[in-house]
Enzyme design. Structure first.
Site, PDB file in Angstrom:
ATOM      1  N   TYR A  11      -4.734   4.187  -6.781  1.00 18.71           N
ATOM      2  CA  TYR A  11      -4.845   4.213  -8.150  1.00 18.71           C
ATOM      3  C   TYR A  11      -3.413   4.075  -9.063  1.00 18.71           C
ATOM      4  CZ  TYR A  11      -5.790   6.514 -12.834  1.00 18.71           C
ATOM      5  OH  TYR A  11      -5.744   6.653 -14.310  1.00 18.71           O
ATOM      6  N   CYS A  34      -7.177   4.214   3.316  1.00 22.10           N
ATOM      7  CA  CYS A  34      -8.131   5.308   3.409  1.00 22.10           C
ATOM      8  C   CYS A  34      -8.849   5.606   2.345  1.00 22.10           C
ATOM      9  CB  CYS A  34      -7.596   6.462   4.357  1.00 22.10           C
ATOM     10  SG  CYS A  34      -6.412   7.363   3.221  1.00 22.10           S
ATOM     11  N   ASN A  35      -8.248   5.161   1.181  1.00 18.35           N
ATOM     12  CA  ASN A  35      -8.748   5.781  -0.118  1.00 18.35           C
ATOM     13  C   ASN A  35      -8.547   4.709  -1.203  1.00 18.35           C
ATOM     14  OD1 ASN A  35     -10.365   7.382  -1.650  1.00 18.35           O
ATOM     15  ND2 ASN A  35      -8.407   8.097  -2.490  1.00 18.35           N
ATOM     16  N   SER A  36      -8.603   3.480  -0.651  1.00 16.18           N
ATOM     17  CA  SER A  36      -8.502   2.272  -1.699  1.00 16.18           C
ATOM     18  C   SER A  36      -8.946   0.831  -1.040  1.00 16.18           C
ATOM     19  CB  SER A  36      -7.052   1.846  -1.876  1.00 16.18           C
ATOM     20  OG  SER A  36      -6.028   2.016  -0.679  1.00 16.18           O
ATOM     21  N   ASP A  58      -0.197   3.238   8.606  1.00 14.01           N
ATOM     22  CA  ASP A  58      -0.297   4.509   8.307  1.00 14.01           C
ATOM     23  C   ASP A  58       1.103   5.058   8.434  1.00 14.01           C
ATOM     24  OD1 ASP A  58      -0.667   7.431   8.790  1.00 14.01           O
ATOM     25  OD2 ASP A  58      -2.906   6.866   8.994  1.00 14.01           O
ATOM     26  N   ALA A  81       1.649   7.681  -0.815  1.00 15.12           N
ATOM     27  CA  ALA A  81       0.753   7.846   0.227  1.00 15.12           C
ATOM     28  C   ALA A  81       0.282   9.443   0.436  1.00 15.12           C
ATOM     29  CB  ALA A  81       1.022   7.398   1.661  1.00 15.12           C
ATOM     30  N   SER A 124       3.209  17.170  -8.187  1.00 16.89           N
ATOM     31  CA  SER A 124       1.931  17.316  -9.003  1.00 16.89           C
ATOM     32  C   SER A 124       2.295  18.557 -10.098  1.00 16.89           C
ATOM     33  CB  SER A 124       0.689  17.644  -8.234  1.00 16.89           C
ATOM     34  OG  SER A 124      -0.391  18.012  -9.158  1.00 16.89           O
ATOM     35  N   TYR A 148      -4.004  21.628  -0.723  1.00 16.78           N
ATOM     36  CA  TYR A 148      -3.212  20.432  -1.407  1.00 16.78           C
ATOM     37  C   TYR A 148      -2.132  20.777  -2.277  1.00 16.78           C
ATOM     38  CZ  TYR A 148      -2.345  16.786  -4.896  1.00 16.78           C
ATOM     39  OH  TYR A 148      -1.860  15.738  -5.561  1.00 16.78           O
ATOM     40  N   LYS A 152       2.079  19.840  -1.288  1.00 15.76           N
ATOM     41  CA  LYS A 152       3.168  19.319  -2.372  1.00 15.76           C
ATOM     42  C   LYS A 152       4.440  20.005  -2.630  1.00 15.76           C
ATOM     43  CE  LYS A 152       0.758  15.565  -3.680  1.00 15.76           C
ATOM     44  NZ  LYS A 152       1.185  14.553  -3.239  1.00 15.76           N
ATOM     45  N   PHE A 177       1.261  15.452 -14.451  1.00 14.64           N
ATOM     46  CA  PHE A 177       0.203  16.312 -15.053  1.00 14.64           C
ATOM     47  C   PHE A 177      -1.064  15.477 -14.694  1.00 14.64           C
ATOM     48  CE2 PHE A 177       2.096  20.128 -16.582  1.00 14.64           C
ATOM     49  CZ  PHE A 177       3.289  19.872 -16.041  1.00 14.64           C
ATOM     50  N   PHE A 217     -16.718  23.120 -17.172  1.00 13.05           N
ATOM     51  CA  PHE A 217     -16.499  24.323 -16.295  1.00 13.05           C
ATOM     52  C   PHE A 217     -16.019  25.416 -17.230  1.00 13.05           C
ATOM     53  CE2 PHE A 217     -16.315  21.268 -12.420  1.00 13.05           C
ATOM     54  CZ  PHE A 217     -17.463  21.415 -11.973  1.00 13.05           C
TER      55      PHE A 217
END
Ligand code: NAD
Ligand code: UDP
Length: 337
Positions: A11, A34-36, A58, A81, A124, A148, A152, A177, A217
Site C-alpha cells: 500500500y 505475501c500481502n500485495s 523475500d 517490507a 510506527s 507487532y 518495530k 501515524f 469500539f
C-alpha cells in the site's frame, strides 16, 4: 539515484514508488507479494509512464539480496517490507519476529556487505505505546503493547546500534501515524486481504456494500465525542515524507527519527461523518465495547519533520475520504490478481 524499495508493491510502498519516479529517482521493487498483488506494477506504470524494475523475492533470502545488490548500484534503501496486522502478531508472534526482525537482519547483513549504508525504515506510532500526553514528540518514551509493535521497536534499536558501531550509516526511522487515502487517480490504494484491521478500509467497505455496518469500539473515552482519536495522514503526503527523508538522509550519517502525521487528531465518529460526506450517503454503525489494547488518543507533534525535512502534510480529511472513496468505488474488490 537507484532506490531499493523492499515491500514496494504494498500500500504505502507502491504509492511511494510513484512519487519517487515523479521526483526523478529510480525505484527497484523487492517484494514477495505475501500481502500485495502483481497488478500494482501495471498501475505504477500507468500513472508514471515508467515500469519499475521488480525483483520478486523475500528479504530473508540472502542469496537473492546479494545478487540484487551486485547487479544494481543501489544508493539508498527504503525498507517497507513487513507484516503489519496487530491481532495476527498476537496469535503468531514467531512469524512476526522472523519476518520483520529476522528479515531486517538479513537485509542489513547484505547491505553492510555491499557497502550500502543509507536506509529509511517504516516504523510506527505504535512504538510510543500508551502516550502520557498528546501531541507526541519524537523523544517521548517508547514501549510496545503487542508483538507487532515490539518488532518495530526492536528493529529501531538494532538500527540505532548499527549506526553507533559504524558511523558511516545513515538510518532514518519514520514513525507513521495512521496512513489512509489513495492515489487521487483512483488507480492505487489499500487492498487488505481478508477482513481489514484498520478503520478506514472498514468504513470504505461499508460504503461500497461489502459489509453491513461499522462497529465503533468504545464511546466512553475521555475525548470530545467519546470515541478514540488518531492522526490520519493521507498516503500521498506520507509518500512525499519519504522523498523528503531521502533527500535529507543522503550524505548525512547518523540516526534520524521523525513523526509523519498531520499533527491533528480525528475521532472515529468524525471519520465516519467525513466519509458519509464523500460517498453521499449515511453509513450504518453500532457502538461496541472498547477494543483491548487501544489507546484513547494518539497524534503527532510534527514540528521536527517540518523543521528538519521541510515537510508537512498538506491534504485534508476531505481529500483522504474522497480519494479512498474513488479507489474503493472503482475497485470494489481491490486489485485484480
Ligand atoms: P503492506 O502489507 O501493504 O506492504 C508491505 C509489503 O511488504 C507487501 O507488499 C508484502 O508483500 C511485502 N513483504 C512482507 N514481508 C516480506 C518479505 N519477507 N520479503 C519481501 N516482501 C515482503 O503494508 P503497508 O501498509 O504498505 O505498510 C508498509 C510498512 O509500513 C510496513 O512495514 C508496516 O508495518 C509499516 N506501517 C504501516 C502502517 C499502516 O497503517 N499501513 C502504519 C505504520 C507503519
Ligand atoms: N476502530 C473502530 N472500529 C473498527 C476499527 C477501528 O472503532 O472496526 C477504531 C479504533 O478503536 C481506533 C481507531 O478506530 O480508535 C483507529 O483504529 P485502527 O486500527 O485503524 O488504528 P490504530 O488503533 O492501530 O491506531
Amino acid at each position: 539515484m537507484n532506490i531499493l524499495v523492499t515491500g514496494g508493491a504494498g500500500y504505502i510502498g507502491s504509492i511511494t514508488c510513484v512519487r519517487l519516479i515523479e521526483a526523478g529517482f529510480t525505484p527497484i521493487i523487492f517484494d514477495n507479494f505475501c500481502n500485495s498483488k502483481r497488478t500494482v506494477i501495471d498501475r505504477i506504470e500507468r500513472i508514471t509512464g515508467k515500469r519499475p524494475l521488480l525483483i520478486e523475492g523475500d528479504i530473508r533470502d540472502r542469496t537473492l539480496l546479494d545478487q540484487t545488490l551486485a547487479q544494481h548500484k543501489i544508493d539508498a534503501v527504503i525498507h517497507f517490507a513487513g507484516l503489519k496486522a496487530v491481532g495476527e502478531s498476537v496469535a503468531k508472534p514467531l512469524a512476526y519476529y522472523e519476518n520483520n526482525v529476522g528479515g531486517t537482519f538479513t537485509l542489513l547483513q547484505a547491505l553492510e556487505a555491499a557497502g550500502v549504508r543509507t536506509l529509511i525504515f517504516s516504523s510506527s506510532a505504535t512504538v510510543y505505546g500508551d502516550p502520557a500526553s498528546v501531541p507526541i514528540l519524537e523523544d517521548f518514551p517508547t514501549g510496545a503493547t503487542n508483538p507487532y509493535g515490539r518488532t518495530k521497536l526492536m528493529t529501531e534499536e538494532v538500527l540505532s546500534d548499527i549506526v553507533h558501531a559504524n558511523p558511516a550509516w545513515s538510518v532514518t526511522l519514520l514513525r507513521y501515524f495512521n496512513p489512509v487515502g489513495a492515489h487521487p487517480s483512483g488507480l492505487m490504494g489499500e487492498d487488505p486481504q481478508g477482513i481489514p484491521n484498520n478503520l478506514m478500509p472498514l468504513i470504505a467497505q461499508v460504503a461500497v456494500g461489502r459489509r453491513e455496518k461499522l462497529t465503533v469500539f468504545g464511546n466512553d473515552y475521555p475525548t470530545p465525542d467519546g470515541t478514540g482519536m488518531r492522526d490520519y495522514i493521507h498516503v500521498m503526503d506520507l509518500a512525499d515524507g519519504h522523498i523528503a527523508a531521502l533527500r535529507h538522509a543522503i550524505g548525512k550519517p547518523g540516526t534520524h527519527i521523525f513523526n509523519l502525521g498531520t499533527g491533528r487528531g480525528q475521532s472515529v465518529l468524525g471519520m465516519l461523518t467525513a466519509f458519509e460526506r464523500a460517498c453521499g450517503r449515511p453509513l450504518a454503525h453500532t457502538i461496541a465495547a472498547r477494543r483491548p489494547g487501544d489507546v484513547a488518543a494518539c497524534w503527532a507533534d510534527t514540528a521536527k519533520a517540518e523543521r528538519e525535512l521541510g515537510w508537512t502534510a498538506k491534504l485534508s480529511l476531505e481529500d483522504m475520504c474522497a480519494d479512498t472513496w474513488r479507489w474503493q468505488s472503482s475497485n470494489p474488490n481491490g486489485y485484480a490478481d
